[in-house]
Design a protein around this motif. Structure first.
Motif, short mmCIF file in Angstrom:
data_model
loop_
_atom_site.label_atom_id
_atom_site.label_comp_id
_atom_site.label_asym_id
_atom_site.label_seq_id
_atom_site.Cartn_x
_atom_site.Cartn_y
_atom_site.Cartn_z
N VAL A 194 -7.37 -0.82 2.92
CA VAL A 194 -6.41 -1.47 2.02
C VAL A 194 -6.79 -2.93 1.79
O VAL A 194 -6.67 -3.44 0.66
CB VAL A 194 -4.98 -1.36 2.60
N GLU A 197 -9.32 -3.00 -0.79
CA GLU A 197 -8.76 -2.69 -2.11
C GLU A 197 -7.97 -3.85 -2.69
O GLU A 197 -7.88 -3.99 -3.91
CB GLU A 197 -7.87 -1.45 -2.01
N LEU A 198 -7.39 -4.66 -1.86
CA LEU A 198 -6.62 -5.81 -2.36
C LEU A 198 -7.50 -6.81 -3.09
O LEU A 198 -7.04 -7.51 -4.00
CB LEU A 198 -5.91 -6.50 -1.19
N GLY A 206 -4.05 -0.07 -2.23
CA GLY A 206 -4.15 -1.53 -2.13
C GLY A 206 -4.25 -2.18 -3.50
O GLY A 206 -3.67 -3.24 -3.75
N TYR A 207 -4.98 -1.54 -4.40
CA TYR A 207 -5.08 -2.05 -5.78
C TYR A 207 -3.72 -2.02 -6.46
O TYR A 207 -3.35 -2.97 -7.16
CB TYR A 207 -6.09 -1.21 -6.56
N ILE A 209 -0.79 -2.22 -5.00
CA ILE A 209 0.02 -3.27 -4.39
C ILE A 209 -0.33 -4.63 -5.01
O ILE A 209 0.55 -5.42 -5.35
CB ILE A 209 -0.17 -3.30 -2.86
N SER A 210 -1.62 -4.90 -5.15
CA SER A 210 -2.06 -6.17 -5.72
C SER A 210 -1.59 -6.32 -7.16
O SER A 210 -1.07 -7.37 -7.56
CB SER A 210 -3.58 -6.27 -5.65
N ALA A 221 5.28 -1.73 -5.07
CA ALA A 221 4.59 -2.21 -3.87
C ALA A 221 5.19 -1.58 -2.62
O ALA A 221 4.46 -1.14 -1.72
CB ALA A 221 4.65 -3.73 -3.80
#
Length: 255
Positions: A194, A197-198, A206-207, A209-210, A221
């Motif tokens: 994650v 991915e951020l 993670g993408y 969430i960002s 999120a």
């Protein structure tokens, strides 16, 4: 395990989860927290209803990166841990580098990984390896060093070779400790994927969430975080079940 114990084993986690969700909902309502800061559980559940395909497609990406990084860490960690336990020379040559690698701020390595590997799955898999490699190596080395002395003396009295001693005695005796490292490392593999991915992804939870943070969609999120937590729980208990199958004697011989 009795039927009552099994019911409690299932019911208590459910009750604890429901209580935590209830407290979360109560806090949002009681303190009048705005949805863009903290959504209610209902708003998070609504996200699962509105875009289940997107969420689970992104979850598959994160799951693949997690399992790939974890698998690499298991193979490399057990191998290097065995080398460290079997040779003082290897330990003195390799151990300081492992400690330094584990102590390094891994988030700072992400830009370098992007330069080296691009924006595909490779940087995320490498991040998962960096997060969970050290606990597996440490647990393996510690387990192999803790072989009971009477078993070692027995193998010597039977003229067993080093390979036979390792395969028949040392590694089986070390397995409980190895599984401790595996269980510690598994959630860290999810975290590593994650984190990658951020910073360097166009797919994965993670993408999401960002991107949801930038758009103010905190409900999305929270849904991603809930899905990541569920993924970690399922993987962890799958590993626990595997441990019970592979090492059934541990529960019978320990308090």
């Amino acid at each position: 395990m009795t039927l009552r114990a099994r019911v409690f084993a299932v019911a208590l986690p459910v009750v604890g989860t429901v209580a935590a969700v209830g407290l979360w909902w109560l806090a949002v309502v009681a303190f009048e927290i705005q949805p863009y800061l903290v959504p209610t559980p209902l708003e998070v559940f609504r996200v699962f209803g509105e875009m289940p395909g997107d969420l689970f497609a992104e979850a598959q990406v994160t799951l693949w990166e997690t399992l790939a990084g974890y698998g690499i860490s298991v193979v490399a960690g057990v191998l290097i841990g065995a080398l460290i336990a079997g040779s003082r020379t290897v330990e003195r040559a390799v151990y300081p580098m492992l400690v330094a690698l584990n102590a390094a701020p891994k988030v700072a390595i992400v830009p370098l990984l992007i330069v080296w590997f691009g924006f595909d799955s490779a940087p995320k898999i490498v991040m998962a390896v960096l997060f969970c490699f050290f606990p597996i190596t440490l647990a393996t080395a510690a387990g192999l060093r803790s072989t009971p002395a009477d078993l070692v003396e027995l193998t010597r009295s039977l003229d067993a070779s080093r390979v036979q001693t390792f395969v028949k005695i040392r590694f089986p005796a070390a397995m409980p400790q190895v599984f401790v490292g595996l269980k510690v490392a598994l959630p860290l593999a999810v975290v590593g994927a994650v984190v990658g991915e951020l910073f360097a992804a166009d797919a994965g939870l993670g993408y999401l969430i960002s991107s949801s943070g930038g758009s103010g969609n905190t409900a999305l999120a929270f849904a991603c975080v809930a899905l990541l937590s569920l993924m970690s729980i399922v993987l962890f208990y799958a590993l626990v079940s595997l441990e019970r199958v592979v090492l059934p004697w541990v529960r019978e011989t320990t308090a």
